[in-house]
Write an enzyme that holds these catalytic residues in place. Structure first.
Site, PDB file in Angstrom:
ATOM      1  N   ARG A   7      -2.283   1.472  10.115  1.00 55.26           N
ATOM      2  CA  ARG A   7      -3.068   0.496   9.342  1.00 55.26           C
ATOM      3  C   ARG A   7      -4.539   0.920   9.271  1.00 55.26           C
ATOM      4  O   ARG A   7      -5.048   1.288   8.225  1.00 55.26           O
ATOM      5  CB  ARG A   7      -2.926  -0.897   9.989  1.00 55.26           C
ATOM      6  CG  ARG A   7      -3.455  -2.054   9.143  1.00 55.26           C
ATOM      7  CD  ARG A   7      -4.945  -2.266   9.193  1.00 55.26           C
ATOM      8  NE  ARG A   7      -5.459  -2.522  10.529  1.00 55.26           N
ATOM      9  CZ  ARG A   7      -6.740  -2.573  10.817  1.00 55.26           C
ATOM     10  NH1 ARG A   7      -7.659  -2.369   9.869  1.00 55.26           N
ATOM     11  NH2 ARG A   7      -7.160  -2.778  12.050  1.00 55.26           N
ATOM     12  N   ASP A   8      -5.251   0.891  10.412  1.00 56.27           N
ATOM     13  CA  ASP A   8      -6.692   1.158  10.390  1.00 56.27           C
ATOM     14  C   ASP A   8      -6.953   2.603   9.986  1.00 56.27           C
ATOM     15  O   ASP A   8      -7.958   2.919   9.344  1.00 56.27           O
ATOM     16  CB  ASP A   8      -7.289   0.877  11.778  1.00 56.27           C
ATOM     17  CG  ASP A   8      -8.761   0.480  11.719  1.00 56.27           C
ATOM     18  OD1 ASP A   8      -9.384   0.694  10.672  1.00 56.27           O
ATOM     19  OD2 ASP A   8      -9.290  -0.027  12.723  1.00 56.27           O
ATOM     20  N   HIS A 200     -11.445  -3.033  20.575  1.00 61.31           N
ATOM     21  CA  HIS A 200     -11.100  -2.228  19.396  1.00 61.31           C
ATOM     22  C   HIS A 200     -12.345  -1.408  19.054  1.00 61.31           C
ATOM     23  O   HIS A 200     -13.225  -1.866  18.330  1.00 61.31           O
ATOM     24  CB  HIS A 200     -10.712  -3.179  18.262  1.00 61.31           C
ATOM     25  CG  HIS A 200     -10.399  -2.529  16.951  1.00 61.31           C
ATOM     26  ND1 HIS A 200      -9.108  -2.363  16.490  1.00 61.31           N
ATOM     27  CD2 HIS A 200     -11.193  -2.016  15.991  1.00 61.31           C
ATOM     28  CE1 HIS A 200      -9.134  -1.781  15.298  1.00 61.31           C
ATOM     29  NE2 HIS A 200     -10.402  -1.554  14.969  1.00 61.31           N
ATOM     30  N   HIS A 202     -14.391   1.819  17.601  1.00 65.10           N
ATOM     31  CA  HIS A 202     -14.448   3.019  16.761  1.00 65.10           C
ATOM     32  C   HIS A 202     -15.354   4.030  17.460  1.00 65.10           C
ATOM     33  O   HIS A 202     -16.306   3.660  18.149  1.00 65.10           O
ATOM     34  CB  HIS A 202     -14.954   2.654  15.363  1.00 65.10           C
ATOM     35  CG  HIS A 202     -13.912   1.944  14.540  1.00 65.10           C
ATOM     36  ND1 HIS A 202     -13.209   2.558  13.545  1.00 65.10           N
ATOM     37  CD2 HIS A 202     -13.427   0.680  14.619  1.00 65.10           C
ATOM     38  CE1 HIS A 202     -12.342   1.705  13.012  1.00 65.10           C
ATOM     39  NE2 HIS A 202     -12.453   0.549  13.650  1.00 65.10           N
ATOM     40  N   CYS A 233     -13.171   1.836   8.364  1.00 69.59           N
ATOM     41  CA  CYS A 233     -13.031   0.572   7.624  1.00 69.59           C
ATOM     42  C   CYS A 233     -13.638   0.772   6.249  1.00 69.59           C
ATOM     43  O   CYS A 233     -14.795   1.172   6.138  1.00 69.59           O
ATOM     44  CB  CYS A 233     -13.744  -0.568   8.357  1.00 69.59           C
ATOM     45  SG  CYS A 233     -13.766  -2.111   7.409  1.00 69.59           S
ATOM     46  N   ASN A 242     -10.986   5.312  14.914  1.00 66.24           N
ATOM     47  CA  ASN A 242     -10.907   4.547  16.164  1.00 66.24           C
ATOM     48  C   ASN A 242     -10.900   5.502  17.340  1.00 66.24           C
ATOM     49  O   ASN A 242     -10.688   6.698  17.183  1.00 66.24           O
ATOM     50  CB  ASN A 242      -9.593   3.760  16.201  1.00 66.24           C
ATOM     51  CG  ASN A 242      -9.486   2.774  15.072  1.00 66.24           C
ATOM     52  OD1 ASN A 242      -9.201   3.143  13.950  1.00 66.24           O
ATOM     53  ND2 ASN A 242      -9.730   1.526  15.368  1.00 66.24           N
TER      54      ASN A 242
HETATM   55  P1  HMG Z   1     -10.170 -12.288  -3.427  1.00 65.65           P
HETATM   56  O1  HMG Z   1     -10.291 -11.419  -4.626  1.00 65.65           O
HETATM   57  O2  HMG Z   1     -11.326 -13.158  -3.076  1.00 65.65           O
HETATM   58  O3  HMG Z   1      -8.820 -13.152  -3.470  1.00 65.65           O
HETATM   59  O4  HMG Z   1      -9.830 -11.369  -2.183  1.00 65.65           O
HETATM   60  P2  HMG Z   1      -8.329 -14.330  -4.335  1.00 65.65           P
HETATM   61  O5  HMG Z   1      -7.684 -15.301  -3.398  1.00 65.65           O
HETATM   62  O6  HMG Z   1      -9.414 -14.816  -5.267  1.00 65.65           O
HETATM   63  O7  HMG Z   1      -7.185 -13.609  -5.196  1.00 65.65           O
HETATM   64  C1  HMG Z   1      -7.482 -12.579  -6.127  1.00 65.65           C
HETATM   65  C2  HMG Z   1      -6.207 -11.819  -6.461  1.00 65.65           C
HETATM   66  O8  HMG Z   1      -5.704 -11.169  -5.296  1.00 65.65           O
HETATM   67  C3  HMG Z   1      -5.073 -12.704  -6.932  1.00 65.65           C
HETATM   68  O9  HMG Z   1      -4.288 -11.925  -7.825  1.00 65.65           O
HETATM   69  C4  HMG Z   1      -4.277 -12.953  -5.686  1.00 65.65           C
HETATM   70  O10 HMG Z   1      -2.918 -13.255  -5.918  1.00 65.65           O
HETATM   71  C5  HMG Z   1      -4.383 -11.623  -4.992  1.00 65.65           C
HETATM   72  P3  HMG Z   1      -4.423 -12.104  -9.413  1.00 65.65           P
HETATM   73  O11 HMG Z   1      -4.093 -13.544  -9.668  1.00 65.65           O
HETATM   74  O12 HMG Z   1      -5.858 -11.762  -9.734  1.00 65.65           O
HETATM   75  O13 HMG Z   1      -3.436 -11.104  -9.924  1.00 65.65           O
HETATM   76  N1  HMG Z   1      -4.243 -11.773  -3.530  1.00 65.65           N
HETATM   77  C6  HMG Z   1      -3.333 -11.094  -2.800  1.00 65.65           C
HETATM   78  N2  HMG Z   1      -2.405 -10.179  -3.130  1.00 65.65           N
HETATM   79  C7  HMG Z   1      -1.644  -9.699  -2.131  1.00 65.65           C
HETATM   80  N3  HMG Z   1      -1.766 -10.084  -0.832  1.00 65.65           N
HETATM   81  C8  HMG Z   1      -2.694 -10.995  -0.478  1.00 65.65           C
HETATM   82  C9  HMG Z   1      -3.525 -11.518  -1.480  1.00 65.65           C
HETATM   83  N4  HMG Z   1      -4.509 -12.435  -1.464  1.00 65.65           N
HETATM   84  C10 HMG Z   1      -4.934 -12.575  -2.725  1.00 65.65           C
HETATM   85  N5  HMG Z   1      -2.800 -11.363   0.795  1.00 65.65           N
HETATM   86  C11 HMG Z   1      -8.828 -10.966  -0.030  1.00 65.65           C
HETATM   87  C12 HMG Z   1      -9.656 -11.918  -0.907  1.00 65.65           C
HETATM   88  C13 HMG Z   1      -8.964 -11.422   1.391  1.00 65.65           C
HETATM   89  C14 HMG Z   1      -7.392 -11.001  -0.487  1.00 65.65           C
HETATM   90  C15 HMG Z   1      -9.407  -9.538  -0.233  1.00 65.65           C
HETATM   91  O14 HMG Z   1     -10.781  -9.595   0.057  1.00 65.65           O
HETATM   92  C16 HMG Z   1      -8.767  -8.539   0.670  1.00 65.65           C
HETATM   93  O15 HMG Z   1      -7.614  -8.187   0.502  1.00 65.65           O
HETATM   94  N6  HMG Z   1      -9.511  -8.039   1.676  1.00 65.65           N
HETATM   95  C17 HMG Z   1      -8.963  -7.130   2.696  1.00 65.65           C
HETATM   96  C18 HMG Z   1      -9.947  -6.111   3.071  1.00 65.65           C
HETATM   97  C19 HMG Z   1      -9.379  -5.239   4.165  1.00 65.65           C
HETATM   98  O16 HMG Z   1      -8.193  -5.067   4.308  1.00 65.65           O
HETATM   99  N7  HMG Z   1     -10.309  -4.651   4.936  1.00 65.65           N
HETATM  100  C20 HMG Z   1      -9.971  -3.748   5.993  1.00 65.65           C
HETATM  101  C21 HMG Z   1      -9.316  -4.420   7.171  1.00 65.65           C
HETATM  102  S1  HMG Z   1     -10.452  -5.187   8.314  1.00 65.65           S
HETATM  103  C22 HMG Z   1     -10.903  -3.917   9.359  1.00 65.65           C
HETATM  104  O17 HMG Z   1     -10.614  -2.777   9.121  1.00 65.65           O
HETATM  105  C23 HMG Z   1     -11.584  -4.256  10.649  1.00 65.65           C
HETATM  106  C24 HMG Z   1     -10.653  -4.176  11.865  1.00 65.65           C
HETATM  107  O18 HMG Z   1     -10.088  -2.880  11.984  1.00 65.65           O
HETATM  108  C25 HMG Z   1     -11.428  -4.489  13.159  1.00 65.65           C
HETATM  109  C26 HMG Z   1     -12.704  -3.673  13.341  1.00 65.65           C
HETATM  110  O19 HMG Z   1     -12.673  -2.451  13.213  1.00 65.65           O
HETATM  111  O20 HMG Z   1     -13.717  -4.309  13.632  1.00 65.65           O
HETATM  112  C27 HMG Z   1      -9.518  -5.194  11.752  1.00 65.65           C
HETATM  113 MG    MG Z   2     -11.036  -1.118  12.909  1.00 64.63          MG
END
Ligand code: HMG
Ligand code: MG
Length: 296
Positions: A7-8, A200, A202, A233, A242
């Site tokens: 994933r990450d 967690h 990095h 990220c 990481n």
């Molecule tokens: P948004 O655009 O604000 O969402 O995104 P929305 O609710 O307005 O929906 C927009 C469109 O997205 C719609 O589709 C929804 O159906 C669809 P449309 O009608 O336009 O065709 N949608 C989805 N589709 C599939 N699965 C879903 C979903 N939700 C909405 N779950 C949202 C908001 C949160 C979805 C977006 O910002 C997003 O996906 N963000 C994820 C970002 C991400 O994955 N970042 C990396 C992970 S975090 C990280 O790495 C840190 C970590 O490792 C810890 C650390 O290192 O500190 C965990």
């Molecule tokens: Mg991370």
């Protein structure tokens, strides 16, 4: 040991890895003895196209999952519905301790993220899923700089009250140093029992392992890592991989702490990771290989 490379790691690859490559990587991780693996994310495929094959991947992997707990990130109720449809046993919700990173990462405020999780976690628990939580940018934010510990602590309490079994504290951009880590964790551990916390880290500035050692000395027993140091990220500029799983296993086993993970097996999984992403990966033990002699 909580493995996050599928994933990450893969969420950050410029060239998305085909399903078959992901499966090869996960199989190698399982062969190495890893028992908790974060496979993918049920996020918007427009935001993270690298993980758009989440359903297909989980359907391929889950039937072979003997003794391994698989998980995936879930940002909202749409994500939960997707996780439930494929029968995943565990999910992870995520937010940031800093407002700007939370908005860049999820397009919402921290308060709105908490409201969203109040709609995600209870139904997930009722459906029998385990729910983990992440707090990002605990050690510092790429946009806002220092982040007050009290803010992260408050969020950790809120997530545990929602019935998340564990909160993983993220040094998202790898800025943490040992004394800072000690002070930060002591503040957390004064209010939250160690088993409810994970780290967690990095390894952007080479301090991930030493910060985990500080956590270990303070009683933390759960560490996230990624084979060969794969990762980053997409919404945290400069976030490198990481902490490398091999480096963590090497240190812990060298200290007489049994991880249940086979070092040679993880080194082999690191080689698979490298072939799958088609570039050299940064982990130290990954590059050096397991030693022929061990210092006593
Ligand atoms: P948004 O655009 O604000 O969402 O995104 P929305 O609710 O307005 O929906 C927009 C469109 O997205 C719609 O589709 C929804 O159906 C669809 P449309 O009608 O336009 O065709 N949608 C989805 N589709 C599939 N699965 C879903 C979903 N939700 C909405 N779950 C949202 C908001 C949160 C979805 C977006 O910002 C997003 O996906 N963000 C994820 C970002 C991400 O994955 N970042 C990396 C992970 S975090 C990280 O790495 C840190 C970590 O490792 C810890 C650390 O290192 O500190 C965990
Ligand atoms: Mg991370």
């Amino acid at each position: 040991m909580y493995e996050v490379s599928p994933r990450d790691g893969l969420q950050n690859e410029a060239r998305p890895v085909p399903l078959e490559g992901k499966v090869r990587l996960i199989e190698a991780l399982v062969r190495a003895g890893l028992k908790r693996i974060e496979l993918t994310s049920f996020v918007s495929p427009r935001w993270v196209p690298q993980l758009a094959d989440a359903e297909e991947l989980i359907r391929t992997i889950l039937p072979r999952s003997e003794g391994v707990t698989y998980s995936a990130l879930v940002p909202n109720t749409t994500g939960l519905e997707r996780a439930l449809r494929v029968g995943l046993p565990e999910i992870a919700v995520f937010l940031s301790a800093s407002e700007t990173h939370n908005r860049k990462n999820t397009n919402k405020s921290i308060a709105r993220s908490l409201e969203t999780f109040a709609e995600v976690v209870p139904p997930a628990r009722q459906a029998g899923l385990r729910v983990r939580a992440y707090i990002s940018t605990v050690w510092g934010c790429p946009y806002e700089g220092d982040v007050p510990v009290e803010r992260s602590l408050e969020l950790a309490h809120a997530l545990l009250e929602l019935d998340c079994y564990q909160v993983s504290l993220g040094d998202t951009i790898g800025v943490g140093t040992p004394l800072q880590t000690r002070r930060l964790l002591e503040r957390f551990l004064a209010e939250i029992p160690a088993p409810r916390l994970a780290m967690h880290c990095h390894d952007t500035r080479g301090t991930a392992l030493v910060n985990c050692l500080v956590g270990l000395e303070l009683g933390i027993r759960d560490f996230d890592s990624s084979v060969a140091g794969l990762g980053g990220c997409p919404y945290a500029p400069g976030a490198a991989g990481n902490l490398a799983t091999e480096d963590l296993v090497y240190m812990l086993e060298g200290m007489g702490i049994s991880t249940g993970v086979n070092l040679e097996g993880v080194v082999e999984a690191g080689r698979v990771a490298e072939r799958v992403v088609g570039r050299t990966l940064p982990g130290k033990v990954h590059q050096a290989g397991p030693p022929r002699v061990r210092a006593s």
